[in-house]
Design a protein around this motif. Structure first.
Motif, PDB file in Angstrom:
ATOM      1  N   GLU A 150      -7.715 -10.248  -7.804  1.00 16.48           N
ATOM      2  CA  GLU A 150      -8.614  -9.399  -8.596  1.00 16.48           C
ATOM      3  C   GLU A 150      -8.252  -7.922  -8.464  1.00 16.48           C
ATOM      4  N   ASP A 151      -7.707  -7.533  -7.306  1.00 15.79           N
ATOM      5  CA  ASP A 151      -7.283  -6.149  -7.113  1.00 15.79           C
ATOM      6  C   ASP A 151      -6.088  -5.795  -7.990  1.00 15.79           C
TER       7      ASP A 151
ATOM      8  N   ILE B 295      -3.849  -7.431  -0.667  1.00  9.47           N
ATOM      9  CA  ILE B 295      -4.206  -7.172  -2.060  1.00  9.47           C
ATOM     10  C   ILE B 295      -4.472  -8.508  -2.746  1.00  9.47           C
ATOM     11  N   GLU B 296      -5.703  -8.709  -3.154  1.00 11.65           N
ATOM     12  CA  GLU B 296      -6.104  -9.970  -3.765  1.00 11.65           C
ATOM     13  C   GLU B 296      -5.785  -9.956  -5.265  1.00 11.65           C
TER      14      GLU B 296
ATOM     15  N   CYS C 181       2.256  -4.681  -6.854  1.00 10.86           N
ATOM     16  CA  CYS C 181       1.857  -6.084  -6.953  1.00 10.86           C
ATOM     17  C   CYS C 181       2.993  -7.004  -7.389  1.00 10.86           C
TER      18      CYS C 181
ATOM     19  N   HIS D  61       0.821  -1.214   0.000  1.00 12.34           N
ATOM     20  CA  HIS D  61       0.000   0.000   0.000  1.00 12.34           C
ATOM     21  C   HIS D  61       0.849   1.255   0.000  1.00 12.34           C
TER      22      HIS D  61
END
Length: 319
Positions: free
Chosen positions: A208-209, A205-206, A228, A123
């Motif tokens: 899909e994110d 953070i998945e 990511c 983040h």
């Protein structure tokens, strides 16, 4: 002090190594997550912390839940003075927190109260923080809200991925954790409550994110990809299949005028349009294939450049 170290991934190893080498402290056991499937063959492997502990001849505890009666009984029998924690990956019940007289002291990779939660480094990168750091604090029931012992700061570099930034914080944080334990043992450190202002939350953070929104500004795309990397990996779709996206480079001077998600391929460069100016792709990984340069990938799927004269003529798009 007699220590029981709690941690699971590679990120925890610098701290564990420092404490194993400390002349002042004795690591008598580690607590880590149960063995899990990993790698291409999806075989069951012990965590990196478990492997290092076993190599060092230290007892390894792998409770499914930290509130398991058998685990709590064993922890009481070991009778640690303190339990340092680095990326353990599970919540600790009050029954466990009450066992060591000096408590459980966590190394968290943010400047608390900023970015409490599972993904503080991701983040920090995603939101464009210029400075981050690591904090030691005493664990309480509320997530990452305990009183603070100390912190170290770290500049977030313009090209930092979460992986690169976390690696630096793991090293500097290891020294902070060791110094904190020294100070606690000497009764020279006072844990101070976190300020009420400045609290932010960093949930996991998945996958899909991590999907790239090419309509977003180029800077946002760049931050998402770096945040990511390496996990969960930024991705997009091309011809109905997922493609992982490695680090990109901002290309505000690019001559190609590209709509969001539109792809332009030249001999050695691949540009993609965003909501502002294009970005240049670095490495990509098509679904089920190896990591390759974007230019290799573009040649393989036969994307023509904007003046290439082919049927695609630069109009291919990411999904």
């Amino acid at each position: 002090m007699r220590l029981v170290f709690a941690g699971t991934p590679d990120t925890a190893l610098p701290s564990l190594r420092v404490l194993l080498d400390s002349p002042r402290h004795e690591v008598v056991a580690v607590v880590t997550r149960p063995d899990a499937r990993s790698g291409r063959g999806r075989q069951v492997h012990p965590s990196p912390v478990a492997q290092l502990a076993e190599e060092s001849g230290i007892e390894v505890l792998k409770p499914v839940k930290a509130g398991d009666v058998e685990f709590l009984d064993r922890l009481r029998a070991i009778n640690p003075d303190c339990c340092p924690v680095v990326a353990y990956g599970a919540l600790l019940p009050q029954a466990a927190l009450d066992i060591p007289p000096f408590g459980w002291i966590n190394l968290h990779f943010s400047l608390l109260p900023a970015w409490r939660g599972a993904a503080p480094v991701q983040h920090a990168v995603l939101h464009g923080d210029e400075i981050t750091g690591a904090t030691t604090f005493r664990i309480v029931k509320e997530l990452d809200a305990g009183p603070v012992f100390g912190c170290v700061t770290e500049q977030v570099r313009p090209d930092d991925t979460s992986g690169a930034l976390l690696a630096r914080l793991a090293e500097s944080g290891a020294g902070l954790l060791a110094a904190t334990l020294d100070g606690v043992e000497d009764d020279a450190l006072e844990a101070r409550p976190q300020p009420a202002d400045g609290v932010s939350v960093a949930p996991k953070i998945e996958v899909e994110d991590a999907r790239v929104d090419w309509a977003a500004p180029a800077m946002r795309v760049d931050r998402l990809v770096r945040a990511c990397t390496p996990a969960p990996g930024a991705w997009t779709e091309f011809r109905g299949q997922r493609v992982k996206i490695g680090a990109v480079r901002l290309a505000p001077q690019a001559s190609a005028a590209l709509a969001p998600a539109e792809i332009s391929a030249a001999k050695n460069t691949v540009l993609v349009g965003t909501g502002t100016h294009p970005v240049e792709l670095g490495e990509v990984q098509p679904q089920g294939k190896r990591v390759m340069t974007a230019a290799e990938w573009a040649r393989g799927v036969r994307i023509a450049g904007p003046s290439g004269g082919g049927p695609l003529d630069g109009l291919e798009r990411f999904g």
